[in-house]
Enzyme design. Structure first.
Site, PDB file in Angstrom:
ATOM      1  N   HIS A 172      -5.555 -34.196  16.884  1.00 56.65           N
ATOM      2  CA  HIS A 172      -4.487 -35.060  17.408  1.00 56.65           C
ATOM      3  C   HIS A 172      -3.349 -34.237  17.983  1.00 56.65           C
ATOM      4  O   HIS A 172      -2.262 -34.747  18.210  1.00 56.65           O
ATOM      5  CB  HIS A 172      -3.990 -35.976  16.290  1.00 56.65           C
ATOM      6  CG  HIS A 172      -5.086 -36.838  15.736  1.00 56.65           C
ATOM      7  ND1 HIS A 172      -5.422 -38.060  16.273  1.00 56.65           N
ATOM      8  CD2 HIS A 172      -5.980 -36.606  14.737  1.00 56.65           C
ATOM      9  CE1 HIS A 172      -6.449 -38.568  15.608  1.00 56.65           C
ATOM     10  NE2 HIS A 172      -6.811 -37.694  14.668  1.00 56.65           N
ATOM     11  N   GLU A 190      -4.971  -7.248  14.583  1.00 60.10           N
ATOM     12  CA  GLU A 190      -4.449  -5.930  14.200  1.00 60.10           C
ATOM     13  C   GLU A 190      -5.588  -4.899  14.244  1.00 60.10           C
ATOM     14  O   GLU A 190      -5.356  -3.711  14.481  1.00 60.10           O
ATOM     15  CB  GLU A 190      -3.810  -5.971  12.804  1.00 60.10           C
ATOM     16  CG  GLU A 190      -2.945  -4.752  12.509  1.00 60.10           C
ATOM     17  CD  GLU A 190      -2.037  -4.926  11.296  1.00 60.10           C
ATOM     18  OE1 GLU A 190      -0.894  -5.376  11.452  1.00 60.10           O
ATOM     19  OE2 GLU A 190      -2.482  -4.594  10.180  1.00 60.10           O
ATOM     20  N   LYS A 233       0.843  -1.197   0.000  1.00 55.16           N
ATOM     21  CA  LYS A 233       0.000   0.000   0.000  1.00 55.16           C
ATOM     22  C   LYS A 233       0.880   1.250   0.000  1.00 55.16           C
ATOM     23  O   LYS A 233       0.666   2.178  -0.756  1.00 55.16           O
ATOM     24  CB  LYS A 233      -0.930  -0.020   1.219  1.00 55.16           C
ATOM     25  CG  LYS A 233      -1.844   1.170   1.267  1.00 55.16           C
ATOM     26  CD  LYS A 233      -2.850   1.117   2.388  1.00 55.16           C
ATOM     27  CE  LYS A 233      -3.626   2.439   2.388  1.00 55.16           C
ATOM     28  NZ  LYS A 233      -4.541   2.584   3.503  1.00 55.16           N
ATOM     29  N   GLU A 278      10.558  -4.919   4.231  1.00 52.75           N
ATOM     30  CA  GLU A 278      10.614  -6.330   3.807  1.00 52.75           C
ATOM     31  C   GLU A 278      10.276  -6.444   2.318  1.00 52.75           C
ATOM     32  O   GLU A 278      10.969  -7.111   1.547  1.00 52.75           O
ATOM     33  CB  GLU A 278       9.607  -7.173   4.605  1.00 52.75           C
ATOM     34  CG  GLU A 278       9.931  -7.332   6.079  1.00 52.75           C
ATOM     35  CD  GLU A 278       9.230  -6.297   6.955  1.00 52.75           C
ATOM     36  OE1 GLU A 278       8.993  -5.163   6.463  1.00 52.75           O
ATOM     37  OE2 GLU A 278       8.946  -6.613   8.117  1.00 52.75           O
ATOM     38  N   LYS A 280       9.218  -1.159  14.424  1.00 52.22           N
ATOM     39  CA  LYS A 280       9.830  -0.761  13.138  1.00 52.22           C
ATOM     40  C   LYS A 280      10.800   0.393  13.369  1.00 52.22           C
ATOM     41  O   LYS A 280      11.887   0.445  12.802  1.00 52.22           O
ATOM     42  CB  LYS A 280       8.754  -0.290  12.147  1.00 52.22           C
ATOM     43  CG  LYS A 280       7.825  -1.354  11.621  1.00 52.22           C
ATOM     44  CD  LYS A 280       6.912  -0.724  10.549  1.00 52.22           C
ATOM     45  CE  LYS A 280       5.713  -1.563  10.245  1.00 52.22           C
ATOM     46  NZ  LYS A 280       4.703  -0.871   9.431  1.00 52.22           N
ATOM     47  N   GLY A 294      -4.869  -1.934   4.711  1.00 54.29           N
ATOM     48  CA  GLY A 294      -4.021  -3.054   4.277  1.00 54.29           C
ATOM     49  C   GLY A 294      -4.686  -4.407   4.496  1.00 54.29           C
ATOM     50  O   GLY A 294      -4.733  -5.250   3.590  1.00 54.29           O
ATOM     51  N   ARG A 295      -5.232  -4.641   5.696  1.00 52.81           N
ATOM     52  CA  ARG A 295      -5.792  -5.972   5.984  1.00 52.81           C
ATOM     53  C   ARG A 295      -7.178  -6.156   5.375  1.00 52.81           C
ATOM     54  O   ARG A 295      -7.814  -7.189   5.592  1.00 52.81           O
ATOM     55  CB  ARG A 295      -5.791  -6.236   7.488  1.00 52.81           C
ATOM     56  CG  ARG A 295      -6.500  -5.201   8.333  1.00 52.81           C
ATOM     57  CD  ARG A 295      -6.201  -5.391   9.818  1.00 52.81           C
ATOM     58  NE  ARG A 295      -6.683  -4.262  10.612  1.00 52.81           N
ATOM     59  CZ  ARG A 295      -6.022  -3.132  10.794  1.00 52.81           C
ATOM     60  NH1 ARG A 295      -4.830  -2.960  10.233  1.00 52.81           N
ATOM     61  NH2 ARG A 295      -6.521  -2.163  11.534  1.00 52.81           N
TER      62      ARG A 295
HETATM   63  O1  F6P Z   1       2.471  -4.366   9.864  1.00 52.41           O
HETATM   64  C1  F6P Z   1       1.717  -3.254   9.663  1.00 52.41           C
HETATM   65  C2  F6P Z   1       1.234  -3.061   8.259  1.00 52.41           C
HETATM   66  O2  F6P Z   1       1.053  -1.697   8.091  1.00 52.41           O
HETATM   67  C3  F6P Z   1      -0.034  -3.831   7.925  1.00 52.41           C
HETATM   68  O3  F6P Z   1      -1.168  -3.229   8.413  1.00 52.41           O
HETATM   69  C4  F6P Z   1       0.042  -3.868   6.450  1.00 52.41           C
HETATM   70  O4  F6P Z   1      -0.869  -4.768   5.910  1.00 52.41           O
HETATM   71  C5  F6P Z   1       1.489  -4.244   6.270  1.00 52.41           C
HETATM   72  O5  F6P Z   1       2.162  -3.503   7.278  1.00 52.41           O
HETATM   73  C6  F6P Z   1       2.081  -3.982   4.919  1.00 52.41           C
HETATM   74  O6  F6P Z   1       2.045  -2.623   4.563  1.00 52.41           O
HETATM   75  P1  F6P Z   1       2.229  -2.174   3.059  1.00 52.41           P
HETATM   76  O7  F6P Z   1       1.126  -2.753   2.259  1.00 52.41           O
HETATM   77  O8  F6P Z   1       2.202  -0.677   3.070  1.00 52.41           O
HETATM   78  O9  F6P Z   1       3.560  -2.701   2.568  1.00 52.41           O
END
Ligand code: F6P
Length: 506
Positions: free
Chosen positions: A368, A337, A192, A198, A478, A251-252
């Site tokens: 199990h 979240e 987003k 990452e 972060k 995002g979620r």
């Molecule tokens: O970990 C927090 C967060 O902001 C999530 O809410 C989001 O889905 C994820 O990081 C990834 O963010 P982005 O889509 O901006 O890379």
């Protein structure tokens, strides 16, 4: 908390405590009363909440609470595209992506979707050359939805082999590389913000992998899925390969936007549209149904009864369906979240526990492994069972029969329990569960299942008075990681020692 809400909670705490068996004995209509279906064209889903402790009286008092919490107005604001995320002054317009919501937002979403459809169909028609694989890099909401949907649906509608990579641990990306031919692979970069460390690190390494393998025009193989298209351009993605989505999509809650591109690539456009349509059916149900007949709201009543009144600290989800193996992971982000907060939307301390810890697994495997604790342990764990009447496999029908019989047996055993003279062999019973029974796990059904949980999460938040759409809790870690990388800061002795052991100290 306003007085009406406080007295509604106080009243809820005073209810008598009949056992589930007593509740069934006292009300023969309980199964029909607490089971409701949502129809999805050819198929549908039954939401059976009869094995929870909800009663007519409890429901009436929860409906009072919903009134005191302004539920109808908050729901109106959600669908009207008004601000429901006050800390970030934003709307939350995931339903507009399913064509249910504010007219102008629906139009904007449909225009963006048409653009995505063109690219998806062009890729399927060979406009970008032979494409056999897609590596999707993203994390959190930019990965969990695509991973779940691809895992659940691609085996029935296989088009292109999709790998979702989220972890910064290079092992994840190397595993995807090992499974793909670089000359027939596209890279989707899903973020987003287009800044998440990452994802941007994985995107660079994926691009380098294409370059190192002498792929012609490697940047032409990269597709950006983002609400920050200008950042994707800066990064080097060609404008024709950028699929934007609106800032007002969290995002979620974003698998319905261009973040769902890998799903459409994996299963085909028509099926992706069915996935959206299934979610839209739940949107309309949630928007148009009042009181406890509203199934996500009814589920939230039970959630809060256990979390707030009965002190349950966790909620477990067991999918008796191998294709839904990633559903607990998806729900963990959605629920924890969204509602793992300690302050209300007004910035006041919350007046009780918020989201329980969501966990779970797949049946029958989990039977199990963890069901011992669920049947005889000391914790109260409300459980959701999820299953499909139609099998996902084509083997001997015995497989699916045994799978479903086990699913239903667990709910029955948890509720009835069994007395024995030997305490080690006694089961207390009276342990609640809900069963979500799908006619068939097709794309529309998966869309509906996810949307049901989105609205259930929203309903929980409104009843607790919290804002489910921000996530500031993830920022501090972060920030410290960035400080470590930058250098020049001192930390606590334990952290300093760990940094030093790993060769990361200055
Ligand atoms: O970990 C927090 C967060 O902001 C999530 O809410 C989001 O889905 C994820 O990081 C990834 O963010 P982005 O889509 O901006 O890379």
């Amino acid at each position: 908390m306003n007085d009406a809400r406080k007295s509604a909670w106080d009243k809820l705490a005073l209810h008598p405590d009949p056992t589930l068996t007593e509740l069934f004995a006292g009300d023969p209509g309980r199964v029909d009363k607490l089971g409701g279906r949502i129809e999805l064209g050819a198929n549908g889903i039954l939401f059976d909440w009869s094995k929870t402790h909800l009663t007519d009286d409890l429901i009436a008092d929860f409906e009072e609470l919903a009134k005191a919490a302004n539920f109808d107005e908050m729901r109106r604001r959600l669908f009207a595209g008004e601000v429901v995320n006050p800390t970030e002054n934003r709307a939350a317009e995931h339903t507009a992506l399913r064509s249910v919501g504010k007219e102008s937002s629906v139009e904007e979403a449909e225009a963006l979707r048409a653009r995505m459809q063109m690219l998806v169909e062009a890729i399927h028609d060979g406009a970008l050359g032979e494409v056999n694989h897609l590596i999707h890099v993203g994390i959190g909401g930019s990965a969990l939805g695509p991973a779940l949907a691809v895992d659940a649906l691609a085996r029935d509608f296989p088009k292109v082999d999709v790998h979702v990579v989220s972890n910064i641990d290079g092992v994840a990306l190397e595993e995807a590389f090992a499974a793909c031919d670089p000359h027939t692979t596209l890279i989707a970069v899903a973020s987003k913000t287009f800044t998440t460390i990452e994802t941007m690190t994985n995107a660079q390494s994926a691009l380098k992998w294409l370059e190192n393998n002498d792929v012609a025009d490697p940047t032409g193989k990269v597709i950006a899925l983002t609400a920050a298209p200008e950042k994707a351009v800066e990064w080097g993605v060609d404008e024709t390969r950028i699929l934007p989505f609106a800032e007002s999509v969290g995002g979620r809650y974003s698998v319905w936007s261009s973040i769902g591109f890998p799903v459409a690539i994996a299963i085909g456009w028509e099926e992706f549209q069915q996935f959206l349509d299934g979610a839209a059916a739940v949107d309309r149900h949630f928007r148009d149904t009042d009181g406890a007949a509203n199934l996500p709201l009814r589920a939230a009543f039970a959630d809060l009864y256990y979390a707030r009144i009965k002190g349950a600290e966790t909620r477990a989800v067991f999918a008796y369906d191998e294709r839904l193996g990633l559903l607990p992971d998806y729900l963990q982000q959605l629920e924890m979240e969204s509602n793992g907060k300690s302050v209300t939307a007004d910035g006041e301390p919350v007046d009780g526990p918020t989201a329980p810890i969501t966990w779970g697994g797949v049946g029958t495997d989990a039977q199990h492994a963890v069901f011992q604790l669920l049947h005889q342990g000391t914790h109260l764990v409300p459980i959701d069972f999820i299953a499909s009447v139609e099998p996902g496999d084509a083997l001997d029908p015995a497989h699916h029969r045994i799978l479903l019989m086990n699913c239903f047996a667990q709910g029955a055993a948890l509720m009835a329990g069994k007395q024995s003279d030997d305490p080690a062999r006694s089961y207390a019973g009276n342990r609640p569960s809900a069963t979500i029974l799908c006619d068939d796990l097709d794309p529309a059904t998966l869309g509906a299942l996810i949307a049901f949980h989105e609205h259930r999460t929203f309903a929980n938040a409104v009843l607790m008075g919290i804002n489910p759409f921000d996530q500031f809790g993830v920022e501090l870690g972060k920030e410290i990681a960035r400080k470590i990388e930058k250098g020049g800061e001192r930390f606590d002795p334990s952290t300093e020692a760990l940094l030093s052991l790993a060769g990361l100290a200055e």
